[in-house]
Design a protein around this motif. Sequence first.
Motif, mmCIF file in Angstrom:
data_model
loop_
_atom_site.group_PDB
_atom_site.id
_atom_site.type_symbol
_atom_site.label_atom_id
_atom_site.label_comp_id
_atom_site.label_asym_id
_atom_site.label_seq_id
_atom_site.Cartn_x
_atom_site.Cartn_y
_atom_site.Cartn_z
ATOM 1 N N LYS A 243 -35.815 19.025 -30.511
ATOM 2 C CA LYS A 243 -35.181 20.331 -30.442
ATOM 3 C C LYS A 243 -34.310 20.546 -31.674
ATOM 4 O O LYS A 243 -33.170 20.096 -31.734
ATOM 5 N N ARG B 113 -31.423 36.408 -21.163
ATOM 6 C CA ARG B 113 -30.775 36.287 -19.859
ATOM 7 C C ARG B 113 -30.682 34.838 -19.404
ATOM 8 O O ARG B 113 -29.749 34.456 -18.716
ATOM 9 N N LYS B 114 -31.664 34.023 -19.802
ATOM 10 C CA LYS B 114 -31.641 32.607 -19.410
ATOM 11 C C LYS B 114 -30.599 31.821 -20.192
ATOM 12 O O LYS B 114 -30.167 30.760 -19.752
ATOM 13 N N CYS B 115 -30.238 32.290 -21.366
ATOM 14 C CA CYS B 115 -29.349 31.519 -22.242
ATOM 15 C C CYS B 115 -27.950 31.434 -21.630
ATOM 16 O O CYS B 115 -27.342 32.454 -21.336
ATOM 17 N N PRO B 116 -27.420 30.228 -21.417
ATOM 18 C CA PRO B 116 -26.104 30.109 -20.792
ATOM 19 C C PRO B 116 -24.962 30.557 -21.703
ATOM 20 O O PRO B 116 -23.878 30.855 -21.222
ATOM 21 N N ASN B 117 -25.184 30.584 -23.011
ATOM 22 C CA ASN B 117 -24.083 30.864 -23.928
ATOM 23 C C ASN B 117 -24.199 32.226 -24.591
ATOM 24 O O ASN B 117 -23.380 32.557 -25.430
ATOM 25 N N SER C 124 -26.365 25.479 -27.471
ATOM 26 C CA SER C 124 -26.126 24.090 -27.067
ATOM 27 C C SER C 124 -27.433 23.343 -26.835
ATOM 28 O O SER C 124 -27.431 22.281 -26.240
ATOM 29 N N PHE C 125 -28.526 23.871 -27.291
ATOM 30 C CA PHE C 125 -29.830 23.189 -27.274
ATOM 31 C C PHE C 125 -30.206 22.695 -25.877
ATOM 32 O O PHE C 125 -30.678 21.588 -25.713
ATOM 33 N N CYS C 126 -29.980 23.549 -24.872
ATOM 34 C CA CYS C 126 -30.365 23.147 -23.517
ATOM 35 C C CYS C 126 -31.860 23.341 -23.312
ATOM 36 O O CYS C 126 -32.441 22.741 -22.411
ATOM 37 N N GLY C 127 -32.485 24.192 -24.128
ATOM 38 C CA GLY C 127 -33.935 24.341 -24.058
ATOM 39 C C GLY C 127 -34.440 25.202 -22.926
ATOM 40 O O GLY C 127 -35.600 25.104 -22.549
ATOM 41 N N LEU C 128 -33.579 26.079 -22.356
ATOM 42 C CA LEU C 128 -34.039 26.925 -21.263
ATOM 43 C C LEU C 128 -34.853 28.118 -21.764
ATOM 44 O O LEU C 128 -35.669 28.667 -21.031
ATOM 45 N N PRO D 45 -39.282 27.521 -22.342
ATOM 46 C CA PRO D 45 -40.196 27.670 -21.196
ATOM 47 C C PRO D 45 -40.039 29.004 -20.478
ATOM 48 O O PRO D 45 -40.933 29.397 -19.726
ATOM 49 N N LEU E 134 -22.324 30.570 -14.163
ATOM 50 C CA LEU E 134 -23.652 30.228 -14.666
ATOM 51 C C LEU E 134 -24.563 29.950 -13.475
ATOM 52 O O LEU E 134 -24.090 29.491 -12.433
ATOM 53 N N GLN F 269 -28.674 26.782 -15.422
ATOM 54 C CA GLN F 269 -27.891 26.906 -16.655
ATOM 55 C C GLN F 269 -26.737 25.917 -16.692
ATOM 56 O O GLN F 269 -26.422 25.389 -17.757
ATOM 57 N N ARG G 27 -22.081 17.303 -21.153
ATOM 58 C CA ARG G 27 -20.900 17.197 -22.015
ATOM 59 C C ARG G 27 -19.724 16.567 -21.302
ATOM 60 O O ARG G 27 -18.657 16.480 -21.887
ATOM 61 N N GLY H 196 -36.611 15.626 -26.403
ATOM 62 C CA GLY H 196 -36.281 16.438 -27.567
ATOM 63 C C GLY H 196 -34.880 16.235 -28.085
ATOM 64 O O GLY H 196 -34.555 16.705 -29.160
ATOM 65 N N SER I 282 -30.220 17.400 -21.199
ATOM 66 C CA SER I 282 -30.448 18.486 -20.216
ATOM 67 C C SER I 282 -31.897 18.491 -19.755
ATOM 68 O O SER I 282 -32.546 19.518 -19.745
ATOM 69 N N MET J 76 -37.547 19.360 -16.991
ATOM 70 C CA MET J 76 -37.764 20.483 -17.915
ATOM 71 C C MET J 76 -39.183 20.490 -18.471
ATOM 72 O O MET J 76 -39.686 21.509 -18.912
#
Lengths: 165, 368
Positions: free
Chosen positions: A60, A83-87, A119-123, A126, B58, B62, B69, B150, B156, B164
């Motif tokens: 990532k 909308r999926k992005c937490p930040n 924050s590179f959560c990767g949501l 997908p 969230l 999310q 962290r 990744g 996560s 995921m």
Amino acid sequence: MAFLKTIREVGKYFHDIYSGVASLMRGMKVTGSYFTRPGSIVTQRYPENRDTLKMFDNFKGELMLIHDENNLHSCNVCNTCARKCPNGSIEIIYKKVEGADGRSKKILDKYVYHLDTCSFCGLCVPACDELALKFDQKFEHAVFDKRKLTKVLNKPGSSSKTTNE
Amino acid sequence: MDIELKEKEEYIINMGPQHPSTHGVLRFELCLLGEQVKYVIPHCGYIHRGIEKMCEHLTYPQLVHLTDRMDYLSAHINNEAVALCVEKSMNVEVSDRVKYIRTILSELTRIASHQLWWSAFGMDLGALTTFFYGLRDREKILDIFEESTGSRLTQSFITPGGLMGDVHPNFQKRVAEFIKYFRKKLPEYDQLLTGNVIFRERTKGIGIMSKEDAIDYGVTGPSGRGSGFHCDIRKIEPYSAYPFVEVNEVTLTEGDTYARYLVRIKEMWESLNILEQLVDNVPAGPIMLELKAIKAPKGEYYQRVETARGELGVYIVSDGGPSPARMKFRSPNFSNLFIINKLAAGHKIADLVAISGSLDLVIPDIDR
């Protein structure tokens, strides 16, 4: 008895010295064996070979909008990734144009990606039904100016596959 | 007369928040009598980010990335705790494949965490060599994580309902290779540090924690098990794939710094045994449950897991919405920290460094 006790104490004193030195030697044997075998290095080098470096496929790095050879991407402004992005790192700016059938249609103007809050959560990847997004292989994100971290992901002059259909 | 003079010599000094041996922004307020520590008051809150409050706005998938962290060295296990709690609330069960992969990732995380702890612990006591050797082996685990998830540190990867994505096809092969590799390298840890005379003199009999104290203060994980407190959640309340494997709980009764050290070294061996039982038997199956929406029904739910540092509890109060009404994390480090006054009082400053190192504190997990 006092004499025996003294002997025992002296013996323990020398035994402690001997076992202490022996334990140090055991440790030195490990480091020494690596010292004499430069082939089996212990440390890792920084990947300076950026041109030939192959990262893992899943790595990532930074988010990117996939463009094909005709400079077409497949974003249809559904806003799911944002909308999926937490930040709130993804901001989709669209404009409305009149389509061929006379109905107004949203097309992508700017796909803004805020790397500084990501924050590179990767949501997001997908979440996209059109498979328009992926992470690239960049691993050096540091810049001197924070403004450089706000990126527009659609290339200049690009258009969407869905609007061209 | 003598005592009066000593009391005059007392002085208060700060250790941290910027101090290499506190491993983060933690401040110890020390009252010293010469070189002897009279009492220690830990001050936390320097890296408080309000993760529990942030979770409230969230959605469940999310908020998983925030738990990375907290205890960043047990990221997979923290993710798993949230995922298990949400799955428990929805009364769904993931496939065996997901359970096996989650457990393999958790055990790899535990080994990687203990490796880094071993490296840093040696460094706290003045042995810089351990840092290179520990990180050399940890690199192998991080490569496995990077290939499949990744990311190297904040993955996560485990999410409510499954994973995921599927793991890389090389995953099982590489884990099996790692087990073989690390079985050969782990005896080097003993040769380098465990048997070392200076190390033994500095850790044996230092900071003795009784079993009663461990229970009173809620010290869990390897720190508590070093005092004979049977607190391994993997054994008491098996979750994920732990019911399918044989888990041996490592406990010692001495309760000193050296015992806490030995528990972690033995846990690395134990984790290798668990991995070996799992890695060849990963069944096929879906990696994600097909759920309409990931929402906890109205109610209160609690799930605990065993991280590399102790018992992590996740408590969700839900009003039926897509995000929790209240989220509470019972973090292991917060409970483990506050016994330090009891352990360090009366010892020298250098022993305080050894004791706080042996508790294996991760500061962002204390403050959250």
